[in-house]
Write an enzyme that holds these catalytic residues in place. Structure first.
Site, PDB file in Angstrom:
ATOM      1  N   HIS A  13      17.042 -40.598  -0.268  1.00  0.00           N
ATOM      2  CA  HIS A  13      17.028 -41.369   0.983  1.00  0.00           C
ATOM      3  C   HIS A  13      15.783 -41.008   1.805  1.00  0.00           C
ATOM      4  O   HIS A  13      15.767 -39.993   2.485  1.00  0.00           O
ATOM      5  CB  HIS A  13      18.301 -41.072   1.795  1.00  0.00           C
ATOM      6  CG  HIS A  13      18.453 -41.910   3.025  1.00  0.00           C
ATOM      7  ND1 HIS A  13      19.632 -42.557   3.345  1.00  0.00           N
ATOM      8  CD2 HIS A  13      17.598 -42.203   4.035  1.00  0.00           C
ATOM      9  CE1 HIS A  13      19.489 -43.216   4.484  1.00  0.00           C
ATOM     10  NE2 HIS A  13      18.260 -43.004   4.934  1.00  0.00           N
ATOM     11  N   HIS A  15      12.467 -42.662   4.413  1.00  0.00           N
ATOM     12  CA  HIS A  15      11.775 -43.730   5.139  1.00  0.00           C
ATOM     13  C   HIS A  15      10.284 -43.438   5.087  1.00  0.00           C
ATOM     14  O   HIS A  15       9.840 -42.409   5.595  1.00  0.00           O
ATOM     15  CB  HIS A  15      12.230 -43.778   6.602  1.00  0.00           C
ATOM     16  CG  HIS A  15      13.701 -44.038   6.745  1.00  0.00           C
ATOM     17  ND1 HIS A  15      14.226 -45.312   6.824  1.00  0.00           N
ATOM     18  CD2 HIS A  15      14.758 -43.198   6.793  1.00  0.00           C
ATOM     19  CE1 HIS A  15      15.541 -45.233   6.923  1.00  0.00           C
ATOM     20  NE2 HIS A  15      15.894 -43.960   6.906  1.00  0.00           N
ATOM     21  N   LYS A  99      20.907 -51.910   0.540  1.00  0.00           N
ATOM     22  CA  LYS A  99      21.304 -51.111   1.707  1.00  0.00           C
ATOM     23  C   LYS A  99      21.962 -51.998   2.761  1.00  0.00           C
ATOM     24  O   LYS A  99      21.401 -53.020   3.175  1.00  0.00           O
ATOM     25  CB  LYS A  99      20.063 -50.436   2.297  1.00  0.00           C
ATOM     26  CG  LYS A  99      20.299 -49.599   3.551  1.00  0.00           C
ATOM     27  CD  LYS A  99      20.946 -48.260   3.243  1.00  0.00           C
ATOM     28  CE  LYS A  99      21.319 -47.501   4.507  1.00  0.00           C
ATOM     29  NZ  LYS A  99      20.254 -46.693   5.057  1.00  0.00           N
ATOM     30  N   HIS A 136      24.789 -47.519   5.735  1.00  0.00           N
ATOM     31  CA  HIS A 136      24.664 -46.781   6.991  1.00  0.00           C
ATOM     32  C   HIS A 136      26.047 -46.896   7.628  1.00  0.00           C
ATOM     33  O   HIS A 136      26.400 -47.935   8.172  1.00  0.00           O
ATOM     34  CB  HIS A 136      23.579 -47.375   7.888  1.00  0.00           C
ATOM     35  CG  HIS A 136      23.413 -46.578   9.150  1.00  0.00           C
ATOM     36  ND1 HIS A 136      22.332 -45.761   9.374  1.00  0.00           N
ATOM     37  CD2 HIS A 136      24.223 -46.429  10.221  1.00  0.00           C
ATOM     38  CE1 HIS A 136      22.492 -45.150  10.541  1.00  0.00           C
ATOM     39  NE2 HIS A 136      23.630 -45.541  11.073  1.00  0.00           N
ATOM     40  N   HIS A 174      23.692 -40.303   4.404  1.00  0.00           N
ATOM     41  CA  HIS A 174      23.665 -39.292   5.480  1.00  0.00           C
ATOM     42  C   HIS A 174      25.017 -39.081   6.163  1.00  0.00           C
ATOM     43  O   HIS A 174      25.169 -39.369   7.348  1.00  0.00           O
ATOM     44  CB  HIS A 174      22.575 -39.609   6.514  1.00  0.00           C
ATOM     45  CG  HIS A 174      22.434 -41.046   6.926  1.00  0.00           C
ATOM     46  ND1 HIS A 174      23.482 -41.800   7.354  1.00  0.00           N
ATOM     47  CD2 HIS A 174      21.359 -41.854   6.975  1.00  0.00           C
ATOM     48  CE1 HIS A 174      23.054 -43.005   7.647  1.00  0.00           C
ATOM     49  NE2 HIS A 174      21.768 -43.064   7.423  1.00  0.00           N
ATOM     50  N   ASP A 247      16.756 -38.378   4.456  1.00  0.00           N
ATOM     51  CA  ASP A 247      16.647 -39.297   5.590  1.00  0.00           C
ATOM     52  C   ASP A 247      15.412 -38.968   6.430  1.00  0.00           C
ATOM     53  O   ASP A 247      15.415 -39.172   7.650  1.00  0.00           O
ATOM     54  CB  ASP A 247      17.921 -39.270   6.451  1.00  0.00           C
ATOM     55  CG  ASP A 247      17.986 -40.420   7.440  1.00  0.00           C
ATOM     56  OD1 ASP A 247      17.289 -41.431   7.224  1.00  0.00           O
ATOM     57  OD2 ASP A 247      18.720 -40.300   8.431  1.00  0.00           O
TER      58      ASP A 247
HETATM   59  C1  NCD Z   1      16.260 -43.883  10.532  1.00  0.00           C
HETATM   60  C2  NCD Z   1      14.915 -44.535  10.836  1.00  0.00           C
HETATM   61  O1  NCD Z   1      14.257 -44.152  11.804  1.00  0.00           O
HETATM   62  O2  NCD Z   1      14.505 -45.410  10.058  1.00  0.00           O
HETATM   63  N1  NCD Z   1      16.640 -43.093  11.674  1.00  0.00           N
HETATM   64  C3  NCD Z   1      17.558 -42.106  11.703  1.00  0.00           C
HETATM   65  O3  NCD Z   1      17.840 -41.588  12.783  1.00  0.00           O
HETATM   66  N2  NCD Z   1      18.169 -41.689  10.620  1.00  0.00           N
HETATM   67  C4  NCD Z   1      17.252 -44.937  10.203  1.00  0.00           C
HETATM   68  C5  NCD Z   1      18.544 -44.434   9.638  1.00  0.00           C
HETATM   69  O4  NCD Z   1      18.598 -43.948   8.507  1.00  0.00           O
HETATM   70  O5  NCD Z   1      19.547 -44.511  10.362  1.00  0.00           O
HETATM   71 ZN    ZN Z   2      17.814 -43.330   6.910  1.00  0.00          ZN
END
Ligand code: NCD
Ligand code: ZN
Length: 346
Positions: A13, A15, A99, A136, A174, A247
């Site tokens: 996971h 970003h 997702k 999520h 998460h 995450d």
């Molecule tokens: C994530 C993001 O900023 O893309 N933020 C977070 O707090 N985890 C999005 C997510 O996974 O909820």
């Molecule tokens: Zn995330």
């Protein structure tokens, strides 16, 4: 144990964002992980196989030469998801999963799903194809307390969803609660969960320690200590239902330290070290490889990495921040240190 050797881990996971941030952050993940499952919450989100393929190329272009790293793409489900494109993308190996962001649950979730039950035809097709659904898991409603969003989502949305789709395979992304951990094992091998380093390291007190700590604000938000303990027990249990998903979610400092700050912890530079210190504290380093390198690949159905890496117990300073364009991104433990160091690979 002064050093630990395990197969190259997989981050289930991440970003990566796009543009300058993508170029700045991808090398951190590529250095430590063999593969990563890449979240699609760009703006606009990655909703088609063609968009995912183009995004994958931009990620690969940011991987430093000589590193062996495979990004695996996900599709952002919306009220308008095209099932044929989704399935073709899965069959062609472009999408590893899809997702589900409930509308307005988190960063760039304004494009998310407004009626989850209305997506049942999509879930039927995914279940038939064996394509994992990633969630999520938060119920966002004004009468639901932010600290109860996960549990309410499990009870009100996910349990009925799994009943309607008895063969659908699901990853709770998460997880932050004892209920989330229990849910992941209740359905046997068809449900699994990722756990972040921050939810293993901290509870909600850390958000307010000596003042407001915007760099520990993420969604789902940190919970009470008994939830933290349940997550530590789950991660170190050796059960196949739990695996590593950082995450890592970079945001510019200006957007974190703001009147209305963004949610997300940028953990990529110290991710493996952060998990290692938790497993070390729990006297469970023997369970680390399963969590970090085996369980995720087994759930998704790809082979674990062949190559191994070694981390040595050696203090290692963490840069206070990473410069990106005219701003910077503050990592987890920024300006501090970690107890483990990746041994230079030969
Ligand atoms: C994530 C993001 O900023 O893309 N933020 C977070 O707090 N985890 C999005 C997510 O996974 O909820
Ligand atoms: Zn995330």
């Amino acid at each position: 144990m002064e050093s630990i050797t395990f197969r190259r881990p997989v981050d289930l996971h991440v970003h990566f964002r796009d543009g300058a941030i993508l170029d700045a952050v991808v090398p951190f993940t590529a250095r430590q992980f063999a593969r990563a499952i890449v979240m699609p919450n760009l703006s606009p989100p990655v909703t088609t196989a063609a968009m995912a393929q183009a995004y994958r190329q931009r990620i690969l272009a940011a991987v430093p030469d000589g590193l062996d790293f495979t990004p695996m793409m996900t599709c952002y489900l919306t009220d308008q998801t095209d099932v044929a494109d989704l399935l073709a993308g899965y069959r062609d190996g472009i999408f590893a999963a899809a997702k589900l962001y409930p509308a307005h649950a988190t960063t760039n979730a304004q494009f998310g799903v407004t009626s989850i039950a209305a997506l049942d035809p999509v879930f039927v097709a995914m279940a038939d194809a064996g394509m994992p659904l990633l969630t999520h898991g938060e119920l966002v409603r004004h009468d639901v307390d932010i600290f109860d969003r996960e549990q309410c989502f499990l009870d009100e949305v996910l349990a009925p969803l799994l009943e309607r789709h008895p063969t659908l395979r699901l990853v709770l992304e998460h997880i932050t609660t004892s209920e989330g951990a229990a849910f992941a094992t209740r359905y046997g091998s068809r449900v699994a969960a990722t756990i972040t380093p921050q939810h293993l390291l901290y509870n909600r007190n850390a958000l307010f320690e000596g003042g407001l700590r915007p760099h520990l604000y993420c969604l789902p938000i940190l919970k009470r200590q008994h939830h933290q303990s349940a997550l530590r027990a789950a991660a170190t249990s050796g059960l196949p239902n739990f695996f590593l998903g950082t995450d890592t979610a970079p945001h510019m400092r200006e957007l974190k330290e703001a009147a209305c700050g963004c949610a997300g912890v940028f953990s990529a530079p110290v991710a493996v070290q952060a998990y290692l210190s938790v497993f070390d504290q729990e006297a469970a380093l023997d369970k680390f490889e399963a969590f970090a390198a085996l369980n995720g690949p087994a759930f998704y159905g790809f082979a674990p990495a062949e190559r191994q890496v070694t981390y040595v117990r050696q203090l290692h300073a963490v840069e206070p921040s990473l410069s990106v364009e005219n701003d910077e991104i503050v990592p987890l433990f920024g300006g501090g240190s970690v107890d483990w160091t990746l041994r230079q690979q030969v």
